[in-house]
Write a protein that holds these residues in place. Structure first.
Motif, PDB file in Angstrom:
ATOM      1  N   GLN A 160       0.843  -1.185   0.000  1.00 57.93           N
ATOM      2  CA  GLN A 160       0.000   0.000   0.000  1.00 57.93           C
ATOM      3  C   GLN A 160       0.886   1.245   0.000  1.00 57.93           C
ATOM      4  OE1 GLN A 160      -2.675   0.214   3.296  1.00 57.93           O
ATOM      5  NE2 GLN A 160      -3.283   2.317   2.868  1.00 57.93           N
ATOM      6  N   VAL A 161       0.694   2.094  -0.996  1.00 64.33           N
ATOM      7  CA  VAL A 161       1.529   3.278  -1.097  1.00 64.33           C
ATOM      8  C   VAL A 161       1.010   4.359  -0.160  1.00 64.33           C
ATOM      9  CG1 VAL A 161       0.194   4.125  -3.059  1.00 64.33           C
ATOM     10  CG2 VAL A 161       2.500   4.972  -2.679  1.00 64.33           C
ATOM     11  N   GLN A 162       1.935   5.058   0.464  1.00 61.94           N
ATOM     12  CA  GLN A 162       1.596   6.197   1.318  1.00 61.94           C
ATOM     13  C   GLN A 162       2.519   7.353   0.997  1.00 61.94           C
ATOM     14  OE1 GLN A 162       1.749   4.458   5.327  1.00 61.94           O
ATOM     15  NE2 GLN A 162      -0.501   4.496   5.343  1.00 61.94           N
ATOM     16  N   LEU A 163       1.965   8.561   1.009  1.00 64.60           N
ATOM     17  CA  LEU A 163       2.728   9.776   0.767  1.00 64.60           C
ATOM     18  C   LEU A 163       2.535  10.705   1.962  1.00 64.60           C
ATOM     19  CD1 LEU A 163       1.323   8.778  -2.125  1.00 64.60           C
ATOM     20  CD2 LEU A 163       2.633  10.731  -2.973  1.00 64.60           C
ATOM     21  N   GLN A 164       3.629  11.341   2.378  1.00 61.94           N
ATOM     22  CA  GLN A 164       3.570  12.217   3.531  1.00 61.94           C
ATOM     23  C   GLN A 164       4.360  13.488   3.247  1.00 61.94           C
ATOM     24  OE1 GLN A 164       2.062  11.728   6.838  1.00 61.94           O
ATOM     25  NE2 GLN A 164       2.505  13.937   6.713  1.00 61.94           N
ATOM     26  N   GLU A 165       3.644  14.623   3.275  1.00 64.31           N
ATOM     27  CA  GLU A 165       4.318  15.909   3.082  1.00 64.31           C
ATOM     28  C   GLU A 165       4.938  16.400   4.385  1.00 64.31           C
ATOM     29  OE1 GLU A 165       0.412  15.885   0.639  1.00 64.31           O
ATOM     30  OE2 GLU A 165       0.993  15.537   2.738  1.00 64.31           O
ATOM     31  N   SER A 166       6.036  17.123   4.267  1.00 62.66           N
ATOM     32  CA  SER A 166       6.646  17.748   5.438  1.00 62.66           C
ATOM     33  C   SER A 166       7.336  19.031   5.018  1.00 62.66           C
ATOM     34  CB  SER A 166       7.635  16.798   6.109  1.00 62.66           C
ATOM     35  OG  SER A 166       8.665  16.439   5.227  1.00 62.66           O
ATOM     36  N   GLY A 167       7.425  19.960   5.959  1.00 61.65           N
ATOM     37  CA  GLY A 167       8.073  21.227   5.691  1.00 61.65           C
ATOM     38  C   GLY A 167       7.494  22.321   6.559  1.00 61.65           C
ATOM     39  N   PRO A 168       8.073  23.505   6.488  1.00 64.00           N
ATOM     40  CA  PRO A 168       7.607  24.598   7.340  1.00 64.00           C
ATOM     41  C   PRO A 168       6.212  25.065   6.970  1.00 64.00           C
ATOM     42  CG  PRO A 168       9.261  25.373   5.795  1.00 64.00           C
ATOM     43  CD  PRO A 168       9.220  23.893   5.651  1.00 64.00           C
ATOM     44  N   GLY A 169       5.445  25.441   7.950  1.00 63.58           N
ATOM     45  CA  GLY A 169       4.085  25.919   7.723  1.00 63.58           C
ATOM     46  C   GLY A 169       4.021  27.421   7.462  1.00 63.58           C
ATOM     47  N   LEU A 170       5.120  28.113   7.723  1.00 64.30           N
ATOM     48  CA  LEU A 170       5.159  29.572   7.552  1.00 64.30           C
ATOM     49  C   LEU A 170       6.441  29.960   6.825  1.00 64.30           C
ATOM     50  CD1 LEU A 170       3.858  32.329   8.225  1.00 64.30           C
ATOM     51  CD2 LEU A 170       5.207  32.307  10.345  1.00 64.30           C
ATOM     52  N   VAL A 171       6.268  30.721   5.757  1.00 67.82           N
ATOM     53  CA  VAL A 171       7.400  31.192   4.966  1.00 67.82           C
ATOM     54  C   VAL A 171       7.249  32.699   4.766  1.00 67.82           C
ATOM     55  CG1 VAL A 171       8.684  30.928   2.806  1.00 67.82           C
ATOM     56  CG2 VAL A 171       7.493  28.965   3.781  1.00 67.82           C
ATOM     57  N   LYS A 172       8.337  33.405   4.840  1.00 67.68           N
ATOM     58  CA  LYS A 172       8.299  34.859   4.655  1.00 67.68           C
ATOM     59  C   LYS A 172       8.298  35.203   3.157  1.00 67.68           C
ATOM     60  CE  LYS A 172      10.555  36.448   8.926  1.00 67.68           C
ATOM     61  NZ  LYS A 172       9.690  35.634   9.722  1.00 67.68           N
TER      62      LYS A 172
ATOM     63  N   SER B  84       9.296  36.535  -0.366  1.00 71.63           N
ATOM     64  CA  SER B  84      10.563  36.564  -1.117  1.00 71.63           C
ATOM     65  C   SER B  84      11.465  35.373  -0.812  1.00 71.63           C
ATOM     66  CB  SER B  84      11.348  37.861  -0.892  1.00 71.63           C
ATOM     67  OG  SER B  84      12.051  37.829   0.332  1.00 71.63           O
ATOM     68  N   GLN B  85      11.129  34.588   0.199  1.00 66.88           N
ATOM     69  CA  GLN B  85      11.932  33.411   0.513  1.00 66.88           C
ATOM     70  C   GLN B  85      11.524  32.228  -0.361  1.00 66.88           C
ATOM     71  OE1 GLN B  85      11.768  32.766   4.768  1.00 66.88           O
ATOM     72  NE2 GLN B  85      13.353  34.308   5.129  1.00 66.88           N
ATOM     73  N   THR B  86      12.229  31.121  -0.177  1.00 66.00           N
ATOM     74  CA  THR B  86      11.942  29.908  -0.931  1.00 66.00           C
ATOM     75  C   THR B  86      11.198  28.909  -0.066  1.00 66.00           C
ATOM     76  OG1 THR B  86      13.845  30.163  -2.410  1.00 66.00           O
ATOM     77  CG2 THR B  86      12.932  27.941  -2.156  1.00 66.00           C
ATOM     78  N   LEU B  87      10.064  28.465  -0.583  1.00 63.91           N
ATOM     79  CA  LEU B  87       9.271  27.427   0.066  1.00 63.91           C
ATOM     80  C   LEU B  87       9.868  26.070  -0.312  1.00 63.91           C
ATOM     81  CD1 LEU B  87       5.372  27.211  -0.293  1.00 63.91           C
ATOM     82  CD2 LEU B  87       6.818  25.254  -0.728  1.00 63.91           C
ATOM     83  N   SER B  88      10.061  25.224   0.677  1.00 64.16           N
ATOM     84  CA  SER B  88      10.616  23.908   0.415  1.00 64.16           C
ATOM     85  C   SER B  88       9.792  22.848   1.149  1.00 64.16           C
ATOM     86  CB  SER B  88      12.070  23.836   0.866  1.00 64.16           C
ATOM     87  OG  SER B  88      12.632  22.575   0.550  1.00 64.16           O
ATOM     88  N   LEU B  89       9.237  21.918   0.397  1.00 65.37           N
ATOM     89  CA  LEU B  89       8.436  20.840   0.955  1.00 65.37           C
ATOM     90  C   LEU B  89       8.949  19.496   0.441  1.00 65.37           C
ATOM     91  CD1 LEU B  89       4.827  22.267   0.462  1.00 65.37           C
ATOM     92  CD2 LEU B  89       6.125  22.184   2.591  1.00 65.37           C
ATOM     93  N   THR B  90       8.885  18.497   1.293  1.00 65.83           N
ATOM     94  CA  THR B  90       9.318  17.155   0.937  1.00 65.83           C
ATOM     95  C   THR B  90       8.155  16.188   1.040  1.00 65.83           C
ATOM     96  OG1 THR B  90      11.602  17.532   1.611  1.00 65.83           O
ATOM     97  CG2 THR B  90      10.849  15.254   1.567  1.00 65.83           C
ATOM     98  N   CYS B  91       8.095  15.265   0.099  1.00 65.28           N
ATOM     99  CA  CYS B  91       7.102  14.201   0.119  1.00 65.28           C
ATOM    100  C   CYS B  91       7.836  12.874   0.242  1.00 65.28           C
ATOM    101  CB  CYS B  91       6.267  14.229  -1.150  1.00 65.28           C
ATOM    102  SG  CYS B  91       4.955  12.981  -1.206  1.00 65.28           S
ATOM    103  N   THR B  92       7.629  12.209   1.351  1.00 63.16           N
ATOM    104  CA  THR B  92       8.250  10.913   1.576  1.00 63.16           C
ATOM    105  C   THR B  92       7.258   9.817   1.199  1.00 63.16           C
ATOM    106  OG1 THR B  92       9.613  11.822   3.342  1.00 63.16           O
ATOM    107  CG2 THR B  92       9.352   9.429   3.276  1.00 63.16           C
ATOM    108  N   VAL B  93       7.739   8.901   0.384  1.00 61.11           N
ATOM    109  CA  VAL B  93       6.880   7.852  -0.161  1.00 61.11           C
ATOM    110  C   VAL B  93       7.238   6.509   0.463  1.00 61.11           C
ATOM    111  CG1 VAL B  93       6.151   6.686  -2.269  1.00 61.11           C
ATOM    112  CG2 VAL B  93       6.681   9.135  -2.321  1.00 61.11           C
ATOM    113  N   SER B  94       6.246   5.754   0.820  1.00 58.53           N
ATOM    114  CA  SER B  94       6.458   4.392   1.306  1.00 58.53           C
ATOM    115  C   SER B  94       5.548   3.442   0.543  1.00 58.53           C
ATOM    116  CB  SER B  94       6.195   4.294   2.805  1.00 58.53           C
ATOM    117  OG  SER B  94       4.855   4.661   3.101  1.00 58.53           O
ATOM    118  N   GLY B  95       5.993   2.213   0.439  1.00 56.29           N
ATOM    119  CA  GLY B  95       5.184   1.192  -0.212  1.00 56.29           C
ATOM    120  C   GLY B  95       5.526   0.952  -1.665  1.00 56.29           C
ATOM    121  N   VAL B  96       6.260   1.887  -2.271  1.00 62.56           N
ATOM    122  CA  VAL B  96       6.678   1.731  -3.662  1.00 62.56           C
ATOM    123  C   VAL B  96       7.884   2.616  -3.898  1.00 62.56           C
ATOM    124  CG1 VAL B  96       5.187   3.563  -4.545  1.00 62.56           C
ATOM    125  CG2 VAL B  96       5.916   1.746  -6.085  1.00 62.56           C
TER     126      VAL B  96
END
Length: 120
Positions: free
Chosen positions: A1-13, A15-27
């Motif tokens: 069973q595939v699962q995806l989980q996002e992670s990263g900061p909830g607040l960005v100022k 002009s800055q760079t937003l960075s989010l990661t998606c960790t995948v399990s199951g495949v």
């Protein structure tokens, strides 16, 4: 069973760079023919596709966001990352990662979504 989980900061100022990661399990994210996508939903608006990175490592971005978007992957950790530069309050949204089945175009698996707010 595939699962995806996002992670990263909830607040960005602004002009800055937003960075989010998606960790995948199951495949493995290198499994043909899956495309690993980022989608967002601003408050009160519909879903907006941001881009994807494919099982082979190629990427493609929404024309409206491509100058600010980069999607990369770390196959050793089975995850992929979104970077969106020069953010403004208009980039405030719930961000989702999802798997797309290449042959059908079906979005068959989604993360739960993560709220990102752009504010000083």
């Amino acid at each position: 069973q595939v699962q995806l989980q996002e992670s990263g900061p909830g607040l960005v100022k602004p002009s800055q760079t937003l960075s989010l990661t998606c960790t995948v399990s199951g495949v493995s994210i290198t499994t043909a023919y899956y495309y690993w996508s980022w989608i967002r939903q601003p408050p009160g608006k519909g879903l907006e596709w941001i881009g994807y990175i494919s099982y082979s490592g190629s990427s493609y971005y929404s024309p409206s966001l491509k100058t600010r978007t980069s999607i990369s992957r770390d196959t050793s950790k089975n995850r992929f990352t979104l970077q969106l530069s020069a953010v403004t309050p208009e980039d405030t949204a719930v961000y989702y990662c999802a798997r797309v089945v290449g042959r059908s175009g079906e979005y068959d698996s989604w993360g739960q979504g993560t709220q990102v707010t752009v504010s000083s």
